[in-house]
Structure formats: structure tokens, C-alpha cells
Design an enzyme around this catalytic site. Sequence first.
Site, PDB file in Angstrom:
ATOM      1  N   MET A   1      15.906 -30.410  74.794  1.00  0.00           N
ATOM      2  CA  MET A   1      16.185 -28.983  74.821  1.00  0.00           C
ATOM      3  C   MET A   1      14.980 -28.246  75.401  1.00  0.00           C
ATOM      4  SD  MET A   1      19.162 -28.726  72.941  1.00  0.00           S
ATOM      5  CE  MET A   1      19.174 -27.066  72.294  1.00  0.00           C
ATOM      6  N   CYS A   2      15.202 -27.336  76.299  1.00  0.00           N
ATOM      7  CA  CYS A   2      14.172 -26.463  76.867  1.00  0.00           C
ATOM      8  C   CYS A   2      14.833 -25.681  77.991  1.00  0.00           C
ATOM      9  CB  CYS A   2      12.976 -27.222  77.466  1.00  0.00           C
ATOM     10  SG  CYS A   2      11.927 -28.078  76.279  1.00  0.00           S
ATOM     11  N   THR A   3      14.262 -24.532  78.320  1.00  0.00           N
ATOM     12  CA  THR A   3      14.728 -23.740  79.444  1.00  0.00           C
ATOM     13  C   THR A   3      13.521 -23.299  80.247  1.00  0.00           C
ATOM     14  OG1 THR A   3      16.584 -22.910  78.111  1.00  0.00           O
ATOM     15  CG2 THR A   3      16.058 -21.711  80.131  1.00  0.00           C
TER      16      THR A   3
END
Length: 329
Positions: A1-3
Site C-alpha cells: 500500500m502506498c500512493t
Amino acid sequence: MCTSLSLGALDGSKFLARTMDFAFELNGRPTFLPEEYQWISSYDKKTYTTDYAIMGTGAKFGNNYMVADGFNEFGLSAAELYFSHAAKYETEPTEGDINVVAEEFLLWALGNNKSIAELQENIKQVHLIESDSGVMGENQPLHFIFSDATGATYILEPQGNGLVLQEDKIGVMTNTPDYNWHKTNLSNYLGTLTTNFGAKKFGDEEIIPLGQNGTFRLPGGYTAVDRFIRTAFIREATETPKDAKQAVNTILHILDSVTIPRGVNIKENGEASYTQYQTVLDLTNKIMYFVPYGNRTVYATKLSADLIKNQKEPREYSVTLNQEFETLN
């Protein structure tokens, strides 16, 4: 998960930013690594030396300070993001070349390259090796986003065909599926609007809108697919900031739309995957902005000429992890 996303301001300043979404507590802090910083490969125990100073989010694991995102003194920046069930590394080293595990790749990339163009050439001698010898104790599936002082933004997704840089014209990256899948999926959201649509008749009855409705197509979850769509839409729709200070504020608002509160996303083992921090990297003015989960204060560290000249050892900067407030009366 990450943006992650890249963005530019009207004054010419360029930025790369990200949320760090993870369950394992990374304890990342703003960290300076000097020129000629030596680090030891977890894979083959060889010692490597960086040419350029780095400012990034770091923590010391074993022999090395590791960075998950940051920039160097020439404005080349990068962030590593999770790429589960998709990352494919080499299984055997290449004699005479640089062989590293994925979580050490940014030490080489930021420490030894000035720009995207230079990275494209030098990366030919680098190999990411599938191995459990890294700091996490197991092979880490990662992909990477790079941006430099020109604003050029590229991604690198190891998928068994070597290390190939691909231009990221959208300026956004999240997690699995791969970038090309996300790019194709954007076509499903072309009807998402910033403006409202009006009343419509059904038979003889006119149905009027009850409020803002143009963004009804935007997905609201925290999956990689949802976060990519939301970030791409908001990045494109948001007013272009006039200068660097306004850009930092604008980017943090965009990141807030995909920031994951602790407890919302629970892994199979019961651990909470959440946004441990946000970083905004000013590649023009060489300033790193850092916001920890527990304290919405924006911390800034500058990669100044004086720091590069006089600080010869790694330096980790302390931040307050409990929320601070400014009292007005």
C-alpha cells in the site's frame, strides 16, 4: 500500500510526494546521508560508496541507513512502493555488475545518479536479486517512481525483463496491478466530472439534484485501484499552485484523499496497515517536507550546500510523534 504523485508549480518548482502505507513499523524519520556514504550490500556483503548526498525518509537497519524515498543534491528523487505478486527479480547475480536486494536499490540510485537520463544509462549495470537477505528478512516486492529537477517522471517495475524505465505521463503510481493496467482502467472513469449535472425528467416528474454530484463516479475505497483513480482525478482537477509553498499545501491535500487511518485496513494477521507518514519532496529548492501519522505538523529539512559541505556523517532528524496544537487564546 502506498500512493505517489509528481506535480509542478507555476514558478517552475517540481515535486515528488508519497504516502507510506505499511503495517510493519518502519520508524522512518527525515535523514541526511553525506557524499561518500558507504553501505554494505545485504546480498553479497560488498561495500558501495555514494557519490552524492541524499535527504530522505530513513532508518538504520543493521549496517546501513535505508531510505524509502528522498532526493539527492541534483534533484533526482525516488520512492519505493509495494508491488505484491507482481515484482520479479533475477535469481542469480551477474558477475562484475551491481547486485542488490530491492530495498537497497534507492541507496544506489539516488547516491550515484544526477538525473533520469543518467539513471537510464547507469541502470544497465544493476540487478535486483530475489533474496531473503535484506533488512526485512524476506524478499520484498517493490516497484519505484523517479522524478528529477526537470519534472520528468518515470516508473520502474521489475517484471522479469530487466530494469526498464517507463515514462509516467499521468504522474501517479500506487500498487499492484502494474502501471499499464491502471492507465487502461482510467478509461472507465472518463465520465467523472468536477462540475454538477442538472435536473432530469423521468416521465412527467422532474428530479432535481440534491447537492454536488459531479464526482459521484469516484471510488471511495483504499485499494490500489481506488487510490490511483482518486489521485489521478484530483491531481488533474486541482488548481495549479502558483509557487513552491502553495504546492506543498496542495499536494498534502491531494495525499489526504488517500491517507489511510489506522484501523481501517487490517491484514490477515490482524495488523493494521496505515499511512505512517507523508512526504513532499521539493526538487527545485531541495527541501523535504515530512508529516508523521501522529502529528500533523509539517516538518522541513533542507539539503543545503552548507549541510553537504560540513556534515560528513549520517544525520537523523527527530520529529514529535504526538499531536501538537497552536493555542489562539
